[in-house]
Design a protein around this motif. Structure first.
Motif, mmCIF file in Angstrom:
data_model
loop_
_atom_site.group_PDB
_atom_site.id
_atom_site.type_symbol
_atom_site.label_atom_id
_atom_site.label_comp_id
_atom_site.label_asym_id
_atom_site.label_seq_id
_atom_site.Cartn_x
_atom_site.Cartn_y
_atom_site.Cartn_z
ATOM 1 N N ASP A 97 -3.329 6.761 -27.884
ATOM 2 C CA ASP A 97 -3.040 7.684 -28.539
ATOM 3 C C ASP A 97 -1.511 8.276 -28.332
ATOM 4 O O ASP A 97 -0.950 8.629 -29.525
ATOM 5 C CB ASP A 97 -3.527 9.043 -27.682
ATOM 6 N N SER A 247 -7.440 17.291 -25.054
ATOM 7 C CA SER A 247 -8.658 16.753 -25.459
ATOM 8 C C SER A 247 -9.372 16.037 -24.066
ATOM 9 O O SER A 247 -10.621 15.637 -24.186
ATOM 10 C CB SER A 247 -8.281 15.268 -26.193
ATOM 11 N N THR A 251 -11.414 20.010 -22.730
ATOM 12 C CA THR A 251 -12.316 20.174 -23.576
ATOM 13 C C THR A 251 -13.780 19.877 -23.020
ATOM 14 O O THR A 251 -14.734 20.633 -23.375
ATOM 15 C CB THR A 251 -12.350 18.924 -24.814
ATOM 16 N N SER A 276 -11.621 16.676 -32.589
ATOM 17 C CA SER A 276 -10.747 15.790 -31.748
ATOM 18 C C SER A 276 -11.227 14.618 -31.420
ATOM 19 O O SER A 276 -12.104 14.395 -30.492
ATOM 20 C CB SER A 276 -10.148 16.506 -30.515
ATOM 21 N N ALA A 279 -11.012 13.440 -27.888
ATOM 22 C CA ALA A 279 -11.843 14.427 -27.017
ATOM 23 C C ALA A 279 -13.212 13.613 -27.139
ATOM 24 O O ALA A 279 -13.965 13.590 -26.178
ATOM 25 C CB ALA A 279 -11.888 15.705 -27.408
ATOM 26 N N SER A 336 -10.466 22.321 -30.727
ATOM 27 C CA SER A 336 -9.462 21.079 -31.152
ATOM 28 C C SER A 336 -8.152 21.060 -30.772
ATOM 29 O O SER A 336 -7.814 22.020 -29.803
ATOM 30 C CB SER A 336 -9.277 21.432 -32.750
ATOM 31 N N SER A 337 -7.596 19.943 -30.730
ATOM 32 C CA SER A 337 -6.084 19.520 -29.980
ATOM 33 C C SER A 337 -5.086 19.457 -30.978
ATOM 34 O O SER A 337 -5.548 19.316 -32.285
ATOM 35 C CB SER A 337 -6.537 18.190 -29.442
#
Length: 461
Positions: A97, A247, A251, A276, A279, A336-337
């Protein structure tokens, strides 16, 4: 034996500690430093030769502890990286990421200018792949021999799946010395995660201090807080609740908490979207290690099935599905991220809802100063999204009940498990100076010798 604090010295990010014996060099954590300059300037060079490091020991996957490992490998490190199995899996997700984040920043900086004129990425997917090949995973509470004179044991500390305190036993010049690095210490009774275990007696302790001088809220439970917020945002008024969440870790804890609420019939059904991709992948890692989750979570699984799946829940995968949420006009919850609102799909949801009187934004984590999340929390009436200034009509709320860090009391408790007559020194890292000083004062009053290392400071142990 020498200990040098090369990261998270009187600041939170960039954890990196070098431990040197006569013939062996250990690096504990190798995180990204986010707090000064740019990522490239602060992280591309190491204050030591990476090739001189024999082994890296990783406490947990969060990017401020793991995020510069590919740079270390790219610059010459050829040894093993020791971690628990969940930490290895989650680290790979986070490092990949990070590559996307680096490339995104480069593309953003390059728009309107010569191609590739933005800042070069610290590392690419190839370097992440090279890094992951160096991982060797070991279990909790099992002594692992590095050499004839050095061994390591991982102690569970909550905070994140796979997170561990590192206890090193080193025999040098006929003497045995033990030093522990706490990594990040979790909280008791945190959703999904185990409670932190006591760290065995050591001679030296390198302890995080993120919440030094601060205490978590105790006036309401997490479940009651979520129920009250959902009632107000989605049931009393037909609106939507947007929850920015990191995430990995946050989450999963939130989804499990919502699962308990809806499965027990404590609220009428409300649609929940998890938007996400990171996530979603992280949740699969949590599913992979059910035996490392806490007893309550394991019992829930036996009685009702998957902790991270329930009727009202939908995991969003594609960008098209994410965009379609804006056309969902029934009350809903959107998770959400990123948690500080500085990127990711959360910005799209904010763009469409920040001026919605029937929208509530609930912050469940820390927002660094200057971030969009911080500006909303401090009450800025106008924020900028997609190059537009938008009035803030949504309701802004915050809770610290899902913070993954132990507070001042938890930190003191971690240290006081050690006999002050046998613990020669405590080194506080991973915190701001006021928090460190508050924690140092409490520990000094209890008879502990405490140091606040500066970056690059070396201690003879």
């Amino acid at each position: 034996m020498k200990l040098t604090i090369w990261g998270a010295a009187q600041q939170v990010t960039g954890s990196m500690h070098l431990l040197q014996t006569d013939n062996y060099t250990i690096l504990i954590d190798c995180g990204l430093d986010y707090e000064k300059g740019t990522l490239q300037e602060e992280n591309i060079y190491f204050p030591f030769d990476p090739a001189s490091v024999d082994v890296v020991i990783l406490t947990h996957a969060h990017i401020d502890h793991s995020g510069n490992l590919p740079t270390l490998v790219r610059m010459g490190f050829e040894g093993q990286i020791l971690a628990t199995s969940p930490t290895a899996d989650l680290t790979e997700l986070l490092l990949l990421d990070s590559v996307n984040v680096f490339l995104g920043k480069q593309n953003k900086a390059s728009r309107g200018r010569k191609r590739n004129s933005g800042p070069p990425p610290l590392y690419l997917q190839k370097h992440v792949n090279d890094t992951m090949e160096r991982f060797v995973t070991i279990g909790f509470n099992r002594e692992f021999k590095l050499t004839d004179s050095v061994s390591v044991t991982f102690i569970p500390v909550g905070h994140l799946l796979g997170a561990a305190a590192v206890v090193l036993c080193i025999k040098e010049n006929g003497q045995e010395k033990k030093i522990a690095f706490t990594g990040d210490i979790g909280r008791k009774n945190y959703p999904v995660l185990v409670d932190p275990e006591p760290i065995p007696q050591v001679d030296y302790l390198v302890c995080e201090s993120t919440y030094g001088g601060r205490f978590h809220s105790t006036d309401a439970t997490l479940q009651d807080t979520l129920i009250d917020t959902i009632k107000e945002a989605c049931i009393k008024f037909p609106g939507r609740l947007i929850i920015p969440a990191f995430s990995i870790g946050r989450t999963q804890a939130l989804v499990y908490s919502l699962n308990k609420i809806f499965s027990q019939g404590l609220l009428p059904p409300v649609k929940v979207f998890v938007d996400s991709p990171l996530a979603n992948h992280a949740t699969e890692v949590y599913r992979k290690y059910p035996h490392l989750l806490n007893a309550e979570s394991r019992d829930f699984y036996k009685r009702q099935g998957d902790e991270f799946e329930f009727t009202e829940l939908t995991y969003i995968h594609t960008l098209k599905e994410s965009t379609a949420i804006s056309n969902y006009h029934e009350p809903c919850i959107i998770i959400s991220s990123a948690g500080m609102l500085e990127g990711g799909r959360i910005q799209d949801h904010l763009y469409y809802n920040i001026q919605n009187y029937y929208c509530t934004i609930l912050f469940i984590g820390y927002c660094a100063k200057g971030t969009l999340g911080d500006r909303l929390l401090r009450g800025d009436p106008i924020v900028r999204l997609r190059n537009r200034d938008l009035m803030v009509y949504a309701t802004i709320k915050k809770t610290d009940l899902l913070s993954g860090h132990g507070d001042h009391k938890d930190l003191v408790n971690t240290v006081t498990q050690q006999n002050p007559a046998r613990l020669k020194a405590v080194f506080l890292v991973h915190g701001d100076r006021p928090g460190m000083q508050a924690l140092m004062t409490s520990l000094n009053d209890l008879g502990y010798h405490v140091n606040l290392p500066e970056k690059g400071q070396t201690f003879e142990l």
